[in-house]
Each structure stands twice: as structure tokens, then as C-alpha cells.
Design a protein around this motif. Structure first.
Motif, short mmCIF file in Angstrom:
data_model
loop_
_atom_site.label_atom_id
_atom_site.label_comp_id
_atom_site.label_asym_id
_atom_site.label_seq_id
_atom_site.Cartn_x
_atom_site.Cartn_y
_atom_site.Cartn_z
N VAL A 200 30.97 -22.35 51.06
CA VAL A 200 31.57 -22.25 49.87
C VAL A 200 30.58 -21.25 49.32
CG1 VAL A 200 31.90 -23.15 47.66
CG2 VAL A 200 32.56 -24.62 49.72
N CYS A 201 31.35 -20.33 48.49
CA CYS A 201 30.67 -19.32 47.78
C CYS A 201 31.10 -19.43 46.38
CB CYS A 201 30.79 -17.74 48.17
SG CYS A 201 30.17 -16.54 47.17
N VAL A 202 30.30 -19.55 45.35
CA VAL A 202 30.57 -19.57 43.78
C VAL A 202 29.91 -18.10 43.44
CG1 VAL A 202 30.83 -20.84 41.66
CG2 VAL A 202 30.89 -22.08 44.03
N ALA A 203 30.73 -17.05 42.61
CA ALA A 203 30.16 -16.16 42.30
C ALA A 203 30.91 -15.45 40.87
CB ALA A 203 30.26 -14.85 43.26
N PRO A 204 30.19 -14.99 40.17
CA PRO A 204 28.43 -14.95 40.10
C PRO A 204 28.09 -16.32 39.47
CG PRO A 204 29.51 -13.96 38.09
CD PRO A 204 30.79 -14.26 38.75
N TRP A 205 27.20 -16.70 40.08
CA TRP A 205 26.31 -18.10 39.56
C TRP A 205 25.30 -17.61 38.64
CZ3 TRP A 205 27.54 -23.00 40.10
CH2 TRP A 205 26.57 -23.85 39.83
N PRO A 206 25.29 -18.58 37.46
CA PRO A 206 24.53 -17.77 36.26
C PRO A 206 23.15 -17.84 36.31
CG PRO A 206 25.33 -20.22 35.85
CD PRO A 206 26.04 -19.63 37.27
N LEU A 225 22.21 -26.00 49.96
CA LEU A 225 22.82 -24.89 49.20
C LEU A 225 21.76 -24.05 48.81
CD1 LEU A 225 21.70 -25.92 45.93
CD2 LEU A 225 23.61 -27.57 46.18
N CYS A 226 22.00 -22.65 48.33
CA CYS A 226 20.99 -21.93 47.82
C CYS A 226 21.62 -21.07 47.18
CB CYS A 226 20.20 -21.45 48.98
SG CYS A 226 21.46 -20.30 50.11
N THR A 227 20.81 -20.18 46.17
CA THR A 227 21.51 -19.04 45.49
C THR A 227 21.08 -17.53 46.44
OG1 THR A 227 19.39 -18.69 44.47
CG2 THR A 227 20.97 -19.82 43.14
N VAL A 228 22.13 -16.82 46.30
CA VAL A 228 21.82 -15.73 47.12
C VAL A 228 22.46 -14.25 46.14
CG1 VAL A 228 22.92 -14.27 49.15
CG2 VAL A 228 22.79 -16.95 49.25
N PRO A 229 21.42 -13.27 46.28
CA PRO A 229 21.69 -12.11 45.67
C PRO A 229 23.16 -11.63 45.65
CG PRO A 229 19.60 -11.93 46.67
CD PRO A 229 20.25 -12.99 47.24
N TRP A 230 23.89 -11.08 44.77
CA TRP A 230 25.38 -10.87 44.50
C TRP A 230 25.60 -9.46 43.77
CZ3 TRP A 230 29.49 -13.13 46.94
CH2 TRP A 230 30.78 -12.49 46.46
N GLY A 231 25.05 -8.46 44.67
CA GLY A 231 25.18 -7.00 44.04
C GLY A 231 24.70 -6.97 42.46
N ALA A 232 25.24 -6.05 41.76
CA ALA A 232 25.11 -6.11 40.38
C ALA A 232 25.29 -7.16 39.55
CB ALA A 232 25.89 -4.76 39.76
N ALA A 233 26.32 -8.03 40.17
CA ALA A 233 26.58 -9.23 39.30
C ALA A 233 25.40 -10.30 39.10
CB ALA A 233 28.04 -9.93 39.83
N PRO A 320 33.08 -0.52 48.68
CA PRO A 320 33.55 -0.46 47.50
C PRO A 320 34.08 0.63 46.92
CG PRO A 320 31.40 -1.60 47.54
CD PRO A 320 31.60 -1.11 48.88
N GLU A 321 33.32 1.91 47.70
CA GLU A 321 34.01 3.08 47.10
C GLU A 321 35.35 3.62 47.84
OE1 GLU A 321 31.14 3.50 50.78
OE2 GLU A 321 31.30 2.50 48.84
N ALA A 398 40.62 -2.03 43.99
CA ALA A 398 39.96 -1.70 42.58
C ALA A 398 39.37 -2.57 41.71
CB ALA A 398 40.84 -0.62 41.58
N ARG A 399 39.97 -3.68 41.81
CA ARG A 399 39.86 -5.07 41.12
C ARG A 399 38.71 -5.80 41.69
NH1 ARG A 399 45.39 -5.51 40.14
NH2 ARG A 399 45.57 -7.52 41.61
N LEU A 400 38.36 -5.66 42.99
CA LEU A 400 37.53 -6.28 43.62
C LEU A 400 36.02 -6.30 43.20
CD1 LEU A 400 38.58 -5.98 47.50
CD2 LEU A 400 38.86 -8.33 45.89
N ARG A 401 35.23 -7.44 42.99
CA ARG A 401 34.11 -7.24 42.54
C ARG A 401 33.23 -6.88 43.66
NH1 ARG A 401 34.47 -12.80 40.56
NH2 ARG A 401 34.77 -12.81 38.38
N PRO A 402 31.97 -6.19 43.44
CA PRO A 402 30.92 -6.00 44.71
C PRO A 402 30.48 -7.25 45.27
CG PRO A 402 30.36 -4.31 42.93
CD PRO A 402 31.74 -5.38 42.27
N GLY A 403 30.39 -7.20 46.84
CA GLY A 403 29.93 -8.63 47.20
C GLY A 403 28.41 -8.56 47.38
N PRO A 404 27.91 -9.42 48.08
CA PRO A 404 26.34 -9.56 48.30
C PRO A 404 25.85 -8.57 49.18
CG PRO A 404 27.53 -11.18 49.50
CD PRO A 404 28.61 -10.60 48.74
#
Length: 404
Positions: A200-206, A225-233, A320-321, A398-404
Motif C-alpha cells: 500500500v502507498c499513501v501519498a503524500p504522507w504528512p 511500514l516505512c516512509t519513502v521520499p515522494w518527489g517534491a511532495a 512527468p514531462e 497533466a493531473r498526475l502528481r510526480p511519483g517517488p
């Protein structure tokens, strides 16, 4: 208001120490002559003690706090703060909490802090009664909490190891690094590693702080479970979930829904189920893609399954581009949001003008005028299948958030 969970003999902890916790809580219940309840420091239920006395079945014992705790088996941040206001986080001995009817606490509580090397790891709770336990009884019960604290510390260390190993798998830059990390995670999980799993991925995590993440015990079926970097988010939360079979994702979608409640505004994705851990890296990419799609397309969320993403399985694989194709860049500016929406609905309805106009709430001639403006801005021909495909993909992507 929910509070410390207290009830009869049952347990909802999924831990290798479950039997040990139950025996120790039963021992305290016997020492004190009252049902005891063990919770971790986040007020998440671990075990209930046994009891047989008729007084414990008195309906008056079921005050609102106790009743809701039995049903939810966890407490809100407000309830946790309220009980901590009595100094239980600092106490080294029993703490009596008086009845507070306005807070829904009709009977007092006795809290026995569970500590290990000076750190509070949990609490043993019991309903206060008249005349109540003696000092000698409470001292004997506190001796038992020392043994509980050692078990909780051991479990916490094991959880920290699993967190580190899961993060190593999900952030590995090379296949050989991922293979080594998977091997270490498999060793740590033991027999649990070979069963059906998903991610399971929850993004962005606060928060990236491990202390702000829920415990594995709070999520049925979760093993790590763990936290993982998620781009600019910022960060995302990754959860490895054990399934009953590869035919159902219910434990994972349930865990995702609970995490969304905790995270606030966020989306969640669930990977396709697999047996074992060999494809854990691929599963994480699927879960991340599903979370991105859930954030971009409301009909897929708030919890999106990889297997149900449809065209977003391809869109999320694009860099993303790719969504900023030069021919559609002007259309995707805020000034032309209405035109972009018109084009998307028209393409979603397979070019059926009547259906598109009805959904947009406009006259068909207005629809045709807007579509002609789209063609002028982009240079695309909406009668051409490939041009339609490019436009449709660009708008969705265009609506997709950048991923990890």
C-alpha cells in the motif's frame, strides 16, 4: 470520546508475543482482582485480561468512553491528550484518574505505566473500584509491567529492523541492492515472508518522522511500514500487507482507508497481490502509480487498486514531462481550463456530442464552438484518432502528481 479499551477476555494484537502479553495481562488481572487491559503508548489495544466477577458485568461499568473503546479498539488524539494530562507519560508508578462524567468517564481508572529503561512503552488500565487494590497488590502488578516492557521493547526493535529493511528494498537504486535487501527482509519476517502479500502507498504522507507513523499493530495484516521520499511532495508511507489469499485485497484496502483518515488530504494505492517478496520492487511501483492515479482521477480514489487503473497503468509509467507535449501546452494553462475540461469530457464520451453536451450542461452548438477553439489552440484535428489519443493522454497525464 473514546478512551482506553477495557473489556472481557479477547485480543486483537497480531504479534509473535501475543500469547505472552495475554498471560501477563491475565496475571495482573488475577493479582488485582479486576480486568486489566494492555495498550501501547499510542493507545492501541494489545490484550484484555480475564475476569469472572459479577460486578464487572454491571451495565454501569459501560460508560461512553469504555463502550466506544470496546467498539473501536483505539483512541483519538484528543482522548490520548486528555488521559496524558494526568501525567501518565512521566509516572513511574500507578496513577489514579478520577471519574469525569462530562468527559464520558463515569468510573475512575487506575493506570500502570509500562516502561523499559526509563521509556514509557504502554499502559495497563483497570476500572477503579471500592475499596480498590492495595499498595502491595499494585506493587506486585508493577513488577509484572516490567516484564511487559521488555517484550514491548523487543517488539519495537524488531519493528525498527523491519522498517529499515523495507525502506532499503523500496529505495534501492540497483537490482543487486534490492535483492540483498529483500533477502534480509525475508529473513526478518521468517515464515510470514512466503505467503501472499501486497503493498500500500499513501501519498503524500504528512511527516517523515517514524514516530508519527502508526504502529503495525494498528493495521490488520500489516507486517512492516516505512516512509519513502515522494518527489517534491515530501514523503509517502509504504505498508507491506499480508493477505489471506491472492484473491482478495480487503486487508490492504481497509488499512489504506484507515491511513487516509489519519493522513488527512491524501490518496492511496494498492498493488496487485503476489506470493512472497521477490517482486516487492515492482509491487511498490504499482502501489505508487495507483496512489498518483487516485489523486488525479476522483473516480478511482480515494483508494485505487493497480488492477483497476485502466489507461492510468500506462500514463503513470510515462515521465512527468510527457504530459507537457508542446502542442497541448497552451490548452493546459489556467486561462483555458474550461476548454480543457470540455475536450476531456468529449473524449471520455468517445466523441459523442450529445452525451458530452448533456454532462457539461451546455448546448451542442456551444460544445462545437469550444472544440473548434481547442483545435485552433493545439493544431490538432479531433476527427483524427491519433490526435484524439494525444490530446486525451496529455489532459489526463497533466493531473498526475510526480511519483517517488
Amino acid at each position: 470520546m473514546k478512551g482506553p479499551s477495557e473489556c472481557g477476555r479477547m485480543a486483537v494484537v497480531t504479534s509473535e508475543h501475543r500469547g505472552d502479553y495475554q498471560e501477563l495481562v491475565d496475571e495482573i488481572s488475577e493479582l488485582l482482582g479486576a480486568p486489566a487491559t494492555l495498550e501501547n503508548r499510542d493507545f492501541e489495544l494489545i490484550a484484555f485480561g480475564a475476569y469472572d466477577s459479577e460486578g464487572d458485568l454491571d451495565p454501569s461499568a459501560l460508560d461512553p468512553v469504555r463502550t466506544r473503546s470496546i467498539l473501536t479498539r483505539r483512541s483519538t488524539a484528543a482522548v490520548r491528550s486528555w488521559f496524558e494530562g494526568f501525567g501518565i507519560t512521566r509516572a513511574t508508578g500507578p496513577v489514579r484518574i478520577p471519574p469525569t462524567p462530562e468527559a464520558g468517564v463515569h468510573r475512575g481508572r487506575v493506570c500502570l505505566p509500562v516502561r523499559h529503561r526509563g521509556v514509557v512503552l504502554g499502559y495497563v488500565w483497570l476500572l477503579d473500584y471500592d475499596p480498590g487494590p492495595t499498595d502491595a497488590q499494585l506493587a506486585a502488578a508493577m513488577d509484572v509491567t516490567v516484564r511487559i516492557g521488555a517484550l514491548l521493547a523487543d517488539e519495537a526493535q524488531h519493528g525498527a529492523d523491519l522498517t529499515r529493511e523495507l525502506r532499503a528494498v523500496l529505495t534501492a537504486e540497483h537490482d543487486w541492492q534490492r535483492d540483498m535487501a529483500v533477502a534480509e527482509l525475508r529473513t526478518a519476517l521468517g515464515a510470514r515472508a512466503d505467503g501472499p502479500h501486497t503493498v500500500v502507498c499513501v501519498a503524500p504522507w504528512p511527516s517523515a518522522d517514524p514516530e508519527d507513523a502508526p504502529s503495525v499493530r494498528a493495521l490488520a495484516g500489516a507486517t512492516a511500514l516505512c516512509t519513502v521520499p515522494w518527489g517534491a511532495a515530501g514523503h509517502s508511507l509504504a505498508v507491506l500487507v499480508r493477505l489471506r489469499s491472492t484473491d482478495t485485497l480487503t486487508p490492504a484496502t481497509t488499512a489504506a482507508a484507515r491511513l487516509l483518515e489519519r493522513a488527512g488530504a491524501a490518496a492511496a494505492g494498492v498493488a496487485a497481490p503476489r506470493s512472497g517478496l521477490a517482486e516487492l520492487g515492482t509491487a511498490w511501483r504499482e502501489a505508487s502509480a495507483a496512489a498518483r492515479a487516485a489523486g488525479a482521477e476522483p473516480r478511482l480514489g480515494p483508494v485505487a487498486e493497480w488492477t483497476a487503473l485502466g489507461p492510468f497503468r500506462l500514463l503513470t509509467a510515462l515521465p512527468p514531462e510527457a504530459a507537457q507535449d508542446p502542442v497541448v501546452r497552451s490548452l493546459l494553462t489556467p486561462a483555458h481550463r474550461e476548454l480543457a475540461r470540455t475536450a476531456e469530457v468529449y473524449l471520455d464520451r468517445a466523441g459523442q456530442a450529445g452525451r458530452a453536451a448533456a454532462e457539461l450542461g451546455i448546448h451542442r452548438q456551444t460544445l462545437y464552438y469550444r472544440l473548434s477553439r481547442v483545435e485552433q489552440l493545439t493544431g490538432l484535428d479531433l476527427a483524427d484518432g491519433e490526435d484524439r489519443l494525444l490530446l486525451h493522454m496529455a489532459i489526463k497525464g497533466a493531473r498526475l502528481r510526480p511519483g517517488p
